[in-house]
Enzyme design. Sequence first.
Site, mmCIF file in Angstrom:
data_model
loop_
_atom_site.group_PDB
_atom_site.id
_atom_site.type_symbol
_atom_site.label_atom_id
_atom_site.label_comp_id
_atom_site.label_asym_id
_atom_site.label_seq_id
_atom_site.Cartn_x
_atom_site.Cartn_y
_atom_site.Cartn_z
ATOM 1 N N TYR A 65 3.453 -10.668 15.271
ATOM 2 C CA TYR A 65 3.483 -9.254 14.272
ATOM 3 C C TYR A 65 4.061 -8.313 15.211
ATOM 4 O O TYR A 65 5.163 -7.670 14.914
ATOM 5 C CB TYR A 65 2.284 -8.911 13.623
ATOM 6 N N GLN A 86 0.715 -1.095 0.012
ATOM 7 C CA GLN A 86 0.102 0.047 0.135
ATOM 8 C C GLN A 86 0.928 1.249 -0.009
ATOM 9 O O GLN A 86 0.789 2.256 -0.915
ATOM 10 C CB GLN A 86 -0.695 0.164 1.120
ATOM 11 N N THR A 93 4.634 0.244 13.662
ATOM 12 C CA THR A 93 3.196 0.081 13.752
ATOM 13 C C THR A 93 2.530 0.301 15.279
ATOM 14 O O THR A 93 3.444 0.312 15.999
ATOM 15 C CB THR A 93 2.717 -1.549 13.303
ATOM 16 N N ASP A 94 1.272 0.636 15.438
ATOM 17 C CA ASP A 94 0.775 0.568 16.678
ATOM 18 C C ASP A 94 0.629 -0.663 17.366
ATOM 19 O O ASP A 94 0.231 -0.884 18.626
ATOM 20 C CB ASP A 94 -0.605 1.307 16.541
ATOM 21 N N TRP A 139 -3.747 1.352 10.909
ATOM 22 C CA TRP A 139 -5.211 1.325 10.341
ATOM 23 C C TRP A 139 -4.850 1.601 8.875
ATOM 24 O O TRP A 139 -5.762 2.368 8.336
ATOM 25 C CB TRP A 139 -6.312 1.678 11.105
ATOM 26 N N ASP A 150 16.269 -9.206 -1.581
ATOM 27 C CA ASP A 150 16.047 -9.879 -0.524
ATOM 28 C C ASP A 150 16.592 -9.176 0.872
ATOM 29 O O ASP A 150 17.788 -9.229 1.117
ATOM 30 C CB ASP A 150 16.704 -11.281 -0.614
ATOM 31 N N ILE A 151 15.764 -8.319 1.371
ATOM 32 C CA ILE A 151 16.294 -7.527 2.478
ATOM 33 C C ILE A 151 16.568 -8.266 3.706
ATOM 34 O O ILE A 151 17.278 -7.523 4.533
ATOM 35 C CB ILE A 151 14.970 -6.343 2.849
#
Length: 230
Positions: A127, A12, A103-104, A153, A38-39
């Site tokens: 995660y 996204q 991320t939250d 979100w 390939d990180i």
Amino acid sequence: MFNILVTGSNGQLGSEIRALAIGQTNYNFIFTDVEELDITKHQVVETFIEFHKINAILNCAAYTAVDKAESDIELANEINNLAAENFARIAKEKKIKFIHISTDYVFDGVSNVPYKENVNPNPQSVYGKTKLAGEEAILKINPENSVIIRTSWVYSSFGNNFVKTMLRLGKERDELNIVADQLGSPTYAKDLANTMLEILPKIKNKTVEIFHYSNEGVCSWYDFAQTIFE
């Protein structure tokens, strides 16, 4: 020319940056996803960055399948943690600007007020734990001119997200059951992408800085779904 590496470019956020890049004349973007880079392999990443003479890294890549990560721990850790560590070490060694998206989910989600940057994380999922581990690796290595942005979100016209899922299910079903007891701030990926490109030339810090970014307002998943259908 200022060369920018964008990872996770098919997701996204990466897709939104790709769309915005069309109007950029000061930057040369190198877009990669798992097929191109390939990180998780340090030497592979370092060689790629040297070859393309990268000046900045926008790490939008992540293992974001929250439920699947519970049984796919190794891969989630490689992408969310080890890759972040790779970028941090290379950014420090080569003095490259670095923006890492987090991320939250590094928090437990029980607070009834917005989380500030100085609140101690307490992830409840694989995660969240792997994303926090990536943050901690970056902070420990401490490359200059680096920023961690935690967001929440995320939705976009690209990729898979709640908005698209609701629109699809709305066509398939007469009734949907959506939870109303989980609150958050939906974030339009294009706005976050714009913000990343705006702050990139302004980054000038000796220690890694953490920022929280979302769009304004708060709603439940139920509220969000109602608005989507409206």
